[in-house]
Enzyme design. Structure first.
Site, mmCIF file in Angstrom:
data_model
loop_
_atom_site.group_PDB
_atom_site.id
_atom_site.type_symbol
_atom_site.label_atom_id
_atom_site.label_comp_id
_atom_site.label_asym_id
_atom_site.label_seq_id
_atom_site.Cartn_x
_atom_site.Cartn_y
_atom_site.Cartn_z
ATOM 1 N N ARG A 99 1.350 -1.152 -0.469
ATOM 2 C CA ARG A 99 0.178 -0.164 0.099
ATOM 3 C C ARG A 99 0.633 0.822 -0.105
ATOM 4 O O ARG A 99 1.596 2.017 0.870
ATOM 5 C CB ARG A 99 -1.042 0.136 1.194
ATOM 6 C CG ARG A 99 -1.575 1.362 1.375
ATOM 7 C CD ARG A 99 -2.659 1.137 2.898
ATOM 8 N NE ARG A 99 -3.874 1.034 1.984
ATOM 9 C CZ ARG A 99 -4.967 1.008 2.217
ATOM 10 N NH1 ARG A 99 -5.208 1.323 3.389
ATOM 11 N NH2 ARG A 99 -6.069 0.354 2.672
ATOM 12 N N HIS A 126 -6.925 0.975 -6.570
ATOM 13 C CA HIS A 126 -7.858 -0.073 -5.320
ATOM 14 C C HIS A 126 -8.172 -1.396 -5.566
ATOM 15 O O HIS A 126 -9.152 -2.043 -5.422
ATOM 16 C CB HIS A 126 -8.301 0.702 -4.124
ATOM 17 C CG HIS A 126 -8.917 0.236 -2.585
ATOM 18 N ND1 HIS A 126 -7.736 -1.282 -2.574
ATOM 19 C CD2 HIS A 126 -8.418 -0.135 -1.829
ATOM 20 C CE1 HIS A 126 -8.197 -1.516 -1.191
ATOM 21 N NE2 HIS A 126 -8.204 -0.440 -1.010
ATOM 22 N N GLN A 129 -9.647 -3.746 -3.327
ATOM 23 C CA GLN A 129 -11.167 -3.424 -2.653
ATOM 24 C C GLN A 129 -12.314 -3.638 -3.879
ATOM 25 O O GLN A 129 -13.649 -4.013 -3.837
ATOM 26 C CB GLN A 129 -11.450 -1.416 -2.911
ATOM 27 C CG GLN A 129 -12.732 -1.162 -2.038
ATOM 28 C CD GLN A 129 -13.247 -1.861 -1.021
ATOM 29 O OE1 GLN A 129 -12.383 -2.080 -0.001
ATOM 30 N NE2 GLN A 129 -13.952 -2.994 -0.715
ATOM 31 N N ASP A 213 -17.612 7.228 -1.692
ATOM 32 C CA ASP A 213 -16.045 7.540 -0.898
ATOM 33 C C ASP A 213 -15.236 8.474 -0.574
ATOM 34 O O ASP A 213 -16.023 10.158 -0.180
ATOM 35 C CB ASP A 213 -15.098 6.992 -1.283
ATOM 36 C CG ASP A 213 -13.539 6.576 -1.147
ATOM 37 O OD1 ASP A 213 -13.713 6.656 0.123
ATOM 38 O OD2 ASP A 213 -12.479 5.953 -1.581
ATOM 39 N N CYS A 253 -16.266 1.466 0.365
ATOM 40 C CA CYS A 253 -15.491 1.007 0.270
ATOM 41 C C CYS A 253 -14.975 0.885 1.519
ATOM 42 O O CYS A 253 -13.794 0.006 2.090
ATOM 43 C CB CYS A 253 -13.890 1.548 -0.758
ATOM 44 S SG CYS A 253 -13.188 3.275 -0.165
ATOM 45 N N ARG A 281 -13.455 -9.054 1.279
ATOM 46 C CA ARG A 281 -12.388 -8.029 1.454
ATOM 47 C C ARG A 281 -11.577 -9.626 1.683
ATOM 48 O O ARG A 281 -10.643 -9.818 0.753
ATOM 49 C CB ARG A 281 -12.039 -7.123 2.142
ATOM 50 C CG ARG A 281 -12.540 -6.127 1.831
ATOM 51 C CD ARG A 281 -11.851 -5.595 0.224
ATOM 52 N NE ARG A 281 -10.582 -5.338 0.387
ATOM 53 C CZ ARG A 281 -9.937 -4.075 0.742
ATOM 54 N NH1 ARG A 281 -10.335 -3.124 1.527
ATOM 55 N NH2 ARG A 281 -8.695 -4.555 1.512
HETATM 56 N N1 CP Z 1 -11.160 -0.633 2.230
HETATM 57 C C1 CP Z 1 -10.447 -0.213 2.742
HETATM 58 O O1 CP Z 1 -9.147 -0.584 1.463
HETATM 59 O O2 CP Z 1 -9.899 0.428 3.732
HETATM 60 P P1 CP Z 1 -8.339 0.344 5.171
HETATM 61 O O3 CP Z 1 -7.994 0.829 4.888
HETATM 62 O O4 CP Z 1 -9.107 0.522 6.149
HETATM 63 O O5 CP Z 1 -7.822 -1.030 4.704
HETATM 64 N N1 NVA Z 2 -9.962 6.952 -1.327
HETATM 65 C C1 NVA Z 2 -9.602 6.367 -0.116
HETATM 66 C C2 NVA Z 2 -9.885 5.196 -0.034
HETATM 67 C C3 NVA Z 2 -9.496 4.013 1.728
HETATM 68 C C4 NVA Z 2 -9.573 2.483 1.595
HETATM 69 C C5 NVA Z 2 -8.245 6.471 0.260
HETATM 70 O O1 NVA Z 2 -7.355 6.248 -0.211
HETATM 71 O O2 NVA Z 2 -8.048 6.937 1.671
#
Ligand code: CP
Ligand code: NVA
Length: 294
Positions: A99, A126, A129, A213, A253, A281
């Protein structure tokens, strides 16, 4: 199936169908020894609840193990170069989930690793997700024919992966964002089933699914005040939903900011499937781990 899942586009329609069938089985029979002795490295430059918990639990339930590497532990690109982190992990682990802020950090990891690399969220996409989201829709509807998904809010990483999903699975998508916040992925074909607009009411018209989101993604915190201003009018609330189909579903999400991009009564209401998405997930990523790590 490709070795690395860096983008949602790395999965074909037939890969997705296999993953959905496998996820369904894994949801029924959670524990196995399929990945005994295998370790997944989890590299995080940003916080996480769902991604970390479901990947650690997923590896555990499949008989393997996951090791969480916090930003301060490895100092990706600072304490050690991205290629060297990839080369080291390739000697010990069966796979890497990362990530990151920059999407290119993940592509660089994949370039120098000789084990599978999975994108667990970057500024661009993502895919994990959206894999779980597509499994959730598939579970509820059986297929994607005639489906219209409306995205209301920021044209962000989740939105980009949904766009790629709509292309692979053939459903239509209407995306309403404030001007200047449209998705980075360009829609070239004028006849495309993907429409980009600036009016949320138009987007949700006759939609089966309404997805939103947060307005400020991780890494954009300094823009929060400006974004709160710019995104006014892009909230999912009961008034806006009068334009959707009667049996619409609400997706998010998570994490959610109730009172900003969505009201509490909507996200906690009877049309919401947000916790099905988050449960899935676990199952969907386990299917991916089985395909990539065996
Ligand atoms: N939706 C999602 O990826 O959640 P987190 O950021 O908590 O991993
Ligand atoms: N768009 C959000 C998604 C979090 C799971 C971010 O990148 O923070």
């Amino acid at each position: 199936m490709k070795r690395d899942i860096l983008s949602f586009a790395d999965m074909t329609a037939s890969d997705l169908n296999e993953l959905f069938e496998l996820s369904k089985k894994l949801k029924k029979h959670r524990i196995s020894s399929a990945l005994t002795g295998k370790v997944l490295a989890l590299i995080f430059e940003k916080p996480s609840l769902r991604t970390r918990f479901t990947l650690e639990t997923g590896m555990f339930e499949l008989g393997g193990h996951a090791i969480y590497l916090a930003p301060q532990d490895i100092g990706l690109g600072k304490r050690e170069s991205v290629p060297d982190v990839a080369r080291n992990l390739s000697r010990w682990a069966a796979g890497i989930m990362a990530r990151t802020f920059e999407h290119t950090t993940i592509t660089e990891l994949a370039q120098y690793a000789n084990i599978p690399v999975i994108n667990g969220l970057s500024d661009l996409e993502h895919p994990c997700q959206v894999l779980a989201d597509m499994f959730t829709i598939w579970e509820k509807r059986g297929d994607f024919s005639g489906l219209k998904l409306a995205w209301v809010g920021d044209g962000n990483n989740v939105c980009n992966s949904l766009i790629l999903a709509s292309k692979t699975l053939g459903f239509s998508m209407s995306i309403a964002t404030p001007k200047g916040y449209e998705p980075r992925l360009k829609i070239k074909n004028k006849k495309s089933k993907i429409k980009i607009m600036n009016d949320p009411k138009d987007a949700v018209k006759k939609a089966d699914i309404i997805y939103t989101d947060v307005w400020t993604s991780m890494g954009q915190e300094t823009e929060r005040e400006k974004r709160l201003e710019r995104f006014k009018g892009f909230q999912i609330n009961r008034e806006l939903l009068k334009n959707a189909k009667k049996d619409y579903l609400i997706m998010h999400c998570l994490p959610a900011h109730r009172g900003e991009e969505i009201t509490g009564d909507v996200i906690d209401g009877p049309h919401s499937i947000v916790f099905d998405q988050s449960e899935n997930r676990l199952h969907a990523q386990k299917s991916l781990l089985l395909k990539l790590l065996i």
